[in-house]
Design an enzyme around this catalytic site. Sequence first.
Site, PDB file in Angstrom:
ATOM      1  N   ARG A 149      51.483  37.217  42.466  1.00 22.19           N
ATOM      2  CA  ARG A 149      51.050  37.357  43.852  1.00 22.19           C
ATOM      3  C   ARG A 149      52.211  37.934  44.654  1.00 22.19           C
ATOM      4  O   ARG A 149      53.381  37.744  44.296  1.00 22.19           O
ATOM      5  CB  ARG A 149      50.646  35.999  44.429  1.00 22.19           C
ATOM      6  CG  ARG A 149      49.495  35.321  43.712  1.00 22.19           C
ATOM      7  CD  ARG A 149      49.196  33.962  44.344  1.00 22.19           C
ATOM      8  NE  ARG A 149      48.053  33.307  43.711  1.00 22.19           N
ATOM      9  CZ  ARG A 149      48.144  32.445  42.696  1.00 22.19           C
ATOM     10  NH1 ARG A 149      49.336  32.120  42.209  1.00 22.19           N
ATOM     11  NH2 ARG A 149      47.052  31.899  42.182  1.00 22.19           N
ATOM     12  N   LYS A 173      50.640  28.529  43.668  1.00 23.88           N
ATOM     13  CA  LYS A 173      49.904  27.693  44.622  1.00 23.88           C
ATOM     14  C   LYS A 173      49.933  26.239  44.184  1.00 23.88           C
ATOM     15  O   LYS A 173      49.789  25.929  43.004  1.00 23.88           O
ATOM     16  CB  LYS A 173      48.457  28.174  44.728  1.00 23.88           C
ATOM     17  CG  LYS A 173      48.314  29.518  45.443  1.00 23.88           C
ATOM     18  CD  LYS A 173      46.860  29.886  45.628  1.00 23.88           C
ATOM     19  CE  LYS A 173      46.710  31.178  46.417  1.00 23.88           C
ATOM     20  NZ  LYS A 173      45.287  31.549  46.611  1.00 23.88           N
ATOM     21  N   HIS A 244      47.590  43.109  46.915  1.00 30.88           N
ATOM     22  CA  HIS A 244      47.418  42.586  45.566  1.00 30.88           C
ATOM     23  C   HIS A 244      46.808  43.608  44.602  1.00 30.88           C
ATOM     24  O   HIS A 244      46.358  43.253  43.512  1.00 30.88           O
ATOM     25  CB  HIS A 244      46.540  41.327  45.597  1.00 30.88           C
ATOM     26  CG  HIS A 244      47.284  40.092  45.984  1.00 30.88           C
ATOM     27  ND1 HIS A 244      46.684  38.997  46.564  1.00 30.88           N
ATOM     28  CD2 HIS A 244      48.591  39.779  45.878  1.00 30.88           C
ATOM     29  CE1 HIS A 244      47.600  38.062  46.790  1.00 30.88           C
ATOM     30  NE2 HIS A 244      48.755  38.518  46.379  1.00 30.88           N
ATOM     31  N   ARG A 247      48.283  43.454  41.195  1.00 30.19           N
ATOM     32  CA  ARG A 247      47.889  42.210  40.519  1.00 30.19           C
ATOM     33  C   ARG A 247      46.493  42.375  39.926  1.00 30.19           C
ATOM     34  O   ARG A 247      46.239  41.988  38.784  1.00 30.19           O
ATOM     35  CB  ARG A 247      47.923  41.044  41.515  1.00 30.19           C
ATOM     36  CG  ARG A 247      47.413  39.700  40.974  1.00 30.19           C
ATOM     37  CD  ARG A 247      47.670  38.621  42.022  1.00 30.19           C
ATOM     38  NE  ARG A 247      46.892  37.410  41.844  1.00 30.19           N
ATOM     39  CZ  ARG A 247      47.266  36.370  41.083  1.00 30.19           C
ATOM     40  NH1 ARG A 247      48.390  36.432  40.399  1.00 30.19           N
ATOM     41  NH2 ARG A 247      46.512  35.293  41.005  1.00 30.19           N
ATOM     42  N   HIS A 270      45.548  30.832  37.980  1.00 33.79           N
ATOM     43  CA  HIS A 270      44.295  30.354  38.561  1.00 33.79           C
ATOM     44  C   HIS A 270      44.021  28.934  38.090  1.00 33.79           C
ATOM     45  O   HIS A 270      44.112  28.643  36.898  1.00 33.79           O
ATOM     46  CB  HIS A 270      43.123  31.244  38.131  1.00 33.79           C
ATOM     47  CG  HIS A 270      43.118  32.583  38.788  1.00 33.79           C
ATOM     48  ND1 HIS A 270      42.448  33.677  38.280  1.00 33.79           N
ATOM     49  CD2 HIS A 270      43.704  33.021  39.933  1.00 33.79           C
ATOM     50  CE1 HIS A 270      42.618  34.706  39.067  1.00 33.79           C
ATOM     51  NE2 HIS A 270      43.376  34.339  40.071  1.00 33.79           N
ATOM     52  N   TYR A 279      37.182  39.341  37.084  1.00 34.72           N
ATOM     53  CA  TYR A 279      37.741  40.544  36.472  1.00 34.72           C
ATOM     54  C   TYR A 279      36.906  41.056  35.311  1.00 34.72           C
ATOM     55  O   TYR A 279      37.005  42.226  34.942  1.00 34.72           O
ATOM     56  CB  TYR A 279      39.187  40.282  36.021  1.00 34.72           C
ATOM     57  CG  TYR A 279      40.102  40.066  37.197  1.00 34.72           C
ATOM     58  CD1 TYR A 279      40.482  41.133  38.008  1.00 34.72           C
ATOM     59  CD2 TYR A 279      40.564  38.794  37.523  1.00 34.72           C
ATOM     60  CE1 TYR A 279      41.302  40.932  39.098  1.00 34.72           C
ATOM     61  CE2 TYR A 279      41.390  38.590  38.622  1.00 34.72           C
ATOM     62  CZ  TYR A 279      41.755  39.662  39.399  1.00 34.72           C
ATOM     63  OH  TYR A 279      42.548  39.473  40.493  1.00 34.72           O
TER      64      TYR A 279
END
Length: 298
Positions: A149, A173, A244, A247, A270, A279
């Site tokens: 990120r 995160k 992003h 990414r 994730h 994706y």
Amino acid sequence: MSAEHEDLICLFIDNIWMHDGLSQNTLSSYKTDLVQFVIWLEQSKNTLVKASSAEVEDYLSFRYQKNYSARSTARSLSCLRRFYAYALEQGICVKDPTSKIESPKLGRPLPHTLSESDVEALLSEPDTDDALGTRDLAMLELMYASGLRVSELIKLEFSQISTVQGVLRVSGKGNKERLVPFGEAAGEAIENYLKYGRGELLGNKQSDLLFLSKRGQGMTRQTFWYRIKHYASMAGIKKHLSPHTLRHAFATHLLAHGADLRTLQMLLGHSDLSTTQIYTHIAKERLKSLHATHHPRA
């Protein structure tokens, strides 16, 4: 539309306005949805009160064939559910024809990404005879090689990365740590930046951060975003970009070359596999495009 239907729709709209205090825009949308369904029903001489589950399903199918969006069709079905709940409560109907009908899947918007040739063009633009150019190439290469990120990229410290092992430790995160490998091209770009760029940017200051601004301080998301747009413009890339973009390109290209979703989930950080599954749709669209372009009987 018959007067009977007009009266019935007005009663329903008045009812939900009194009970829920919905905005005029929402009430207008509900009325439009009901009117459209009534017009469709009246073609086969049927009414709202007598509509069957099969007819509701046929109507949703009709909307699909007419290329209505999944979102507007879901809203239309939601409106019909509310109408029939009201009609049952008032004793106008004896059954709800929407009770066993599933809402359309809305899906998620696909992230914008770049082709492999687009990425190559982007990475060829930074001037590596310049301190800022060596930094920019290192950042672009590392982001594409690792799928970081932007917030993770600009906060990287020396202690988090090893160019010898080709791996970095990221705190993502929720402060969850993950190890992410990167390839030789990114490693070489980082080494080049450390030898010929970072010292010039740092000057007499001290910093644990890997990537520095021209004032020797930490980079911002906005600065990095500006640099991506700058190089994309130089490379003649006209596609929609976001901070992003690289990414997303990392994830899409890995899948296209055979990576599995679980591995990709770990690399991207994730917490939920469903986030990663977006994706697969991009990869499928890419495969369809390639097939349509190159297959002799596409």
